[in-house]
Design an enzyme around this catalytic site. Structure first.
Site, PDB file in Angstrom:
ATOM      1  N   ASP A   1      25.533  22.979   2.871  1.00 58.25           N
ATOM      2  CA  ASP A   1      26.395  21.822   2.585  1.00 58.25           C
ATOM      3  C   ASP A   1      27.077  21.950   1.221  1.00 58.25           C
ATOM      4  O   ASP A   1      28.038  21.221   0.945  1.00 58.25           O
ATOM      5  CB  ASP A   1      25.637  20.492   2.695  1.00 58.25           C
ATOM      6  CG  ASP A   1      24.345  20.441   1.913  1.00 58.25           C
ATOM      7  OD1 ASP A   1      23.690  21.482   1.775  1.00 58.25           O
ATOM      8  OD2 ASP A   1      23.980  19.352   1.447  1.00 58.25           O
TER       9      ASP A   1
ATOM     10  N   GLU B   1      22.315  25.885  -0.339  1.00 56.63           N
ATOM     11  CA  GLU B   1      22.248  25.269   0.993  1.00 56.63           C
ATOM     12  C   GLU B   1      23.686  25.099   1.523  1.00 56.63           C
ATOM     13  O   GLU B   1      24.611  24.818   0.745  1.00 56.63           O
ATOM     14  CB  GLU B   1      21.505  23.915   0.941  1.00 56.63           C
ATOM     15  CG  GLU B   1      21.127  23.453   2.340  1.00 56.63           C
ATOM     16  CD  GLU B   1      20.099  22.322   2.407  1.00 56.63           C
ATOM     17  OE1 GLU B   1      19.664  21.823   1.358  1.00 56.63           O
ATOM     18  OE2 GLU B   1      19.742  21.948   3.540  1.00 56.63           O
TER      19      GLU B   1
ATOM     20  N   HIS C   1      21.356  17.334   9.418  1.00 54.09           N
ATOM     21  CA  HIS C   1      20.219  18.141   9.880  1.00 54.09           C
ATOM     22  C   HIS C   1      18.990  17.283  10.223  1.00 54.09           C
ATOM     23  O   HIS C   1      17.872  17.525   9.783  1.00 54.09           O
ATOM     24  CB  HIS C   1      19.903  19.323   8.945  1.00 54.09           C
ATOM     25  CG  HIS C   1      19.520  19.024   7.518  1.00 54.09           C
ATOM     26  ND1 HIS C   1      18.615  18.068   7.162  1.00 54.09           N
ATOM     27  CD2 HIS C   1      19.905  19.624   6.367  1.00 54.09           C
ATOM     28  CE1 HIS C   1      18.456  18.075   5.846  1.00 54.09           C
ATOM     29  NE2 HIS C   1      19.235  19.003   5.345  1.00 54.09           N
TER      30      HIS C   1
ATOM     31  N   ASP D   1      21.486  18.458  -5.736  1.00 53.60           N
ATOM     32  CA  ASP D   1      21.003  17.407  -4.831  1.00 53.60           C
ATOM     33  C   ASP D   1      20.303  16.249  -5.559  1.00 53.60           C
ATOM     34  O   ASP D   1      20.335  15.105  -5.089  1.00 53.60           O
ATOM     35  CB  ASP D   1      20.021  17.995  -3.814  1.00 53.60           C
ATOM     36  CG  ASP D   1      20.726  18.688  -2.660  1.00 53.60           C
ATOM     37  OD1 ASP D   1      21.791  18.223  -2.248  1.00 53.60           O
ATOM     38  OD2 ASP D   1      20.201  19.704  -2.178  1.00 53.60           O
TER      39      ASP D   1
ATOM     40  N   HIS E   1      25.919  14.834  -3.955  1.00 54.77           N
ATOM     41  CA  HIS E   1      26.148  13.874  -2.856  1.00 54.77           C
ATOM     42  C   HIS E   1      26.276  12.476  -3.447  1.00 54.77           C
ATOM     43  O   HIS E   1      25.530  12.112  -4.368  1.00 54.77           O
ATOM     44  CB  HIS E   1      24.959  13.816  -1.884  1.00 54.77           C
ATOM     45  CG  HIS E   1      24.705  15.072  -1.117  1.00 54.77           C
ATOM     46  ND1 HIS E   1      25.528  15.522  -0.109  1.00 54.77           N
ATOM     47  CD2 HIS E   1      23.692  15.966  -1.190  1.00 54.77           C
ATOM     48  CE1 HIS E   1      25.023  16.636   0.399  1.00 54.77           C
ATOM     49  NE2 HIS E   1      23.919  16.934  -0.240  1.00 54.77           N
TER      50      HIS E   1
ATOM     51  N   HIS F   1      15.550  21.317  -4.531  1.00 53.39           N
ATOM     52  CA  HIS F   1      14.482  21.314  -3.574  1.00 53.39           C
ATOM     53  C   HIS F   1      14.403  22.649  -2.816  1.00 53.39           C
ATOM     54  O   HIS F   1      13.626  22.767  -1.873  1.00 53.39           O
ATOM     55  CB  HIS F   1      14.667  20.154  -2.582  1.00 53.39           C
ATOM     56  CG  HIS F   1      15.881  20.323  -1.684  1.00 53.39           C
ATOM     57  ND1 HIS F   1      15.778  20.370  -0.332  1.00 53.39           N
ATOM     58  CD2 HIS F   1      17.184  20.503  -1.953  1.00 53.39           C
ATOM     59  CE1 HIS F   1      16.982  20.533   0.200  1.00 53.39           C
ATOM     60  NE2 HIS F   1      17.838  20.623  -0.762  1.00 53.39           N
TER      61      HIS F   1
ATOM     62  N   HIS G   1      23.313  25.680  -6.037  1.00 56.71           N
ATOM     63  CA  HIS G   1      22.421  25.542  -4.878  1.00 56.71           C
ATOM     64  C   HIS G   1      23.123  26.175  -3.677  1.00 56.71           C
ATOM     65  O   HIS G   1      24.314  25.949  -3.468  1.00 56.71           O
ATOM     66  CB  HIS G   1      22.185  24.042  -4.654  1.00 56.71           C
ATOM     67  CG  HIS G   1      21.281  23.699  -3.522  1.00 56.71           C
ATOM     68  ND1 HIS G   1      20.267  24.508  -3.078  1.00 56.71           N
ATOM     69  CD2 HIS G   1      21.226  22.572  -2.727  1.00 56.71           C
ATOM     70  CE1 HIS G   1      19.630  23.916  -2.076  1.00 56.71           C
ATOM     71  NE2 HIS G   1      20.197  22.748  -1.840  1.00 56.71           N
TER      72      HIS G   1
ATOM     73  N   TYR H   1      16.903   8.813   0.150  1.00 55.37           N
ATOM     74  CA  TYR H   1      17.199  10.228  -0.117  1.00 55.37           C
ATOM     75  C   TYR H   1      15.968  10.908  -0.729  1.00 55.37           C
ATOM     76  O   TYR H   1      15.553  11.989  -0.308  1.00 55.37           O
ATOM     77  CB  TYR H   1      18.385  10.283  -1.081  1.00 55.37           C
ATOM     78  CG  TYR H   1      18.975  11.644  -1.322  1.00 55.37           C
ATOM     79  CD1 TYR H   1      20.056  12.096  -0.571  1.00 55.37           C
ATOM     80  CD2 TYR H   1      18.478  12.482  -2.315  1.00 55.37           C
ATOM     81  CE1 TYR H   1      20.618  13.334  -0.804  1.00 55.37           C
ATOM     82  CE2 TYR H   1      19.037  13.718  -2.553  1.00 55.37           C
ATOM     83  CZ  TYR H   1      20.106  14.141  -1.798  1.00 55.37           C
ATOM     84  OH  TYR H   1      20.665  15.369  -2.030  1.00 55.37           O
TER      85      TYR H   1
HETATM   86 FE1  FEO Z   1      19.975  20.901  -0.472  1.00 56.01          FE
HETATM   87 FE2  FEO Z   1      22.663  18.859  -0.248  1.00 56.01          FE
HETATM   88  O1  FEO Z   1      21.659  20.387   0.042  1.00 56.01           O
END
Ligand code: FEO
Length: 404
Positions: free
Chosen positions: A82, A80, A24, A164, A229, A145, A78, A196
């Site tokens: 991903d 999001e 993104h 994250d 991640h 976040h 989370h 990051y």
């Molecule tokens: Fe906030 Fe890895 O997504």
């Protein structure tokens, strides 16, 4: 990559994305991974999903360990995409599972999925879930976040599944920090953590400090941190916690980043004597041309340095577009404890340097004023002035750095 046991009966079942180079808008030269975890206990429990492109990968990984229809609990740390966009594919295979999620997570999930029949359980900080020999403790981390964010601590394993936070955009065959460092370097891993943090977590320093304090208050003894991640912190969880505390406290290098763009090389010709002035004052200096550098790298370099000088030619009385884009992006990240100045060339009316200071003021940055401007092209006298500007800026950065 196949499933990997990270603690007794706790498995990484995620996916490695070797190909993504634009996450993104965040340039990811090392790719990334979408990590999720399966606890093979009396109650089979899945923590997090992955990006939907990788639904089949995580489903295959889970199948090697257990029958998906036997999943009793699904924790969604989370929402999001991903981490949650594969949830629909997973829930089709375990429709009776109980989902554990924050209130904000539930509201967000409703916007993404038809959840009829899903059993949703809203959890708050300190709530627990016993899966058998393991107990999960939930820790809400709103705005770390996203509003929905939370972490899950597996008490008996001393394992923090941190979504994250503490992650890095790294695709690797290694699942653990110590394994990764045998084929890469400590500095590569640290640099990924900083990049990051700078691009995703920079606005949330105060929250990070308070959440790390909550972890201590809850008496969570952390032996391993498993983010959503990159590599899992098996060898040095304390190191990444310390790095986050340092960054949340605004730690930076005593260095200067000169971040600029140029039309006809005039602003570039100013950057060079400025950088010489900074260097001659004994301060390390990096020179970064915006259109030759990914935005996420330029943001990281700004964040790593105590002081930055932003260079922009004037185009149509305002900032050059790539510099405006950089400053807009930076403003959203709400940088703190940094000092900035500006320089640039102009043909007739000028305006870019003034605009840059306006942006610094909106960000509440400490500023070094006035900036320096050159008409058309720097001559020898202008170059001397640029050199002195660099020296004076470096002196100011050294003084300012003493405050931290
Ligand atoms: Fe906030 Fe890895 O997504």
């Amino acid at each position: 990559m196949k499933a990997v046991e990270i603690k007794p009966d706790i498995f990484w079942v995620g996916a490695v994305d070797w190909e993504v180079r634009d996450f993104h808008g965040y340039v990811t030269p090392r790719g990334t991974s979408y990590n999720n975890y399966l606890i093979k206990d009396k109650e089979l429990t899945l923590i997090d999903a992955v990006k939907r492109d990788y639904s089949s990968v995580t489903i295959e990984n889970i199948k090697h360990i257990a029958d998906l229809s036997k999943i009793v609990n699904v924790v969604v740390n989370h929402i999001e995409p991903d981490h949650a966009s594969a949830l629909g594919d997973i829930m089709r295979l375990c429709p009776n599972a109980n989902i554990y999620i924050t209130e904000k997570g539930k509201k967000g999930l409703e916007r993404h999925f038809d959840m009829s029949g899903w059993k949703l359980n809203v959890v708050k900080t300190g709530d627990t879930l016993k899966t058998g020999k393991y107990t999960l403790t939930f820790l809400e981390t709103p705005m770390l976040h996203w509003p929905d964010s939370m972490m899950t601590y597996v008490n008996e394993a001393k394992l923090l599944i941190s979504q994250d936070a503490f992650g890095q955009h790294i695709a690797s065959a290694s699942r653990f920090d110590d394994d990764f460092m045998t084929c890469a370097s400590v500095s590569e891993l640290e640099d990924s953590v900083i990049e990051y943090y700078a691009n995703i977590l920079m606005p949330f320093g105060q929250l990070i400090k308070s959440k790390i304090a909550d972890v201590h208050k809850l008496g969570l003894d952390i032996d391993m941190i498993a983010p959503d991640h990159g590599v899992i912190w098996r060898h040095s969880p304390q190191k990444v916690l310390n790095m986050y505390m340092d960054m949340a406290n605004g730690k930076s290098d005593l260095s200067v980043s000169i971040i600029y763009d140029t039309m006809w090389h005039s602003t570039a010709s100013m950057a060079l004597p400025i950088s010489q002035g900074v260097t001659d004052e004994g301060v390390a200096c990096k020179v970064i041309k915006l259109r030759a550098t990914p935005m996420s790298v330029a943001i990281k370099e700004f964040w790593k340095s105590r002081g930055s000088l932003i260079g922009s030619p004037t185009l149509n009385n305002i900032l050059y577009p790539s510099v405006a884009e950089f400053l807009t992006h930076l403003r959203g990240l709400r940088p703190k404890n940094r000092i900035a100045g500006a320089f640039g060339s102009f043909g007739w009316g000028g305006g870019a340097v003034k605009n840059a200071y306006e942006e610094f003021s909106k960000m509440g940055l400490e500023t070094f004023e006035p900036g320096i401007q050159v008409n058309y092209k720097p001559d020898a006298e202008d170059e001397k002035k640029c050199y002195e500007f660099g020296r004076e800026f470096a002196k100011r950065v050294k003084e300012y750095h003493l405050k931290f």
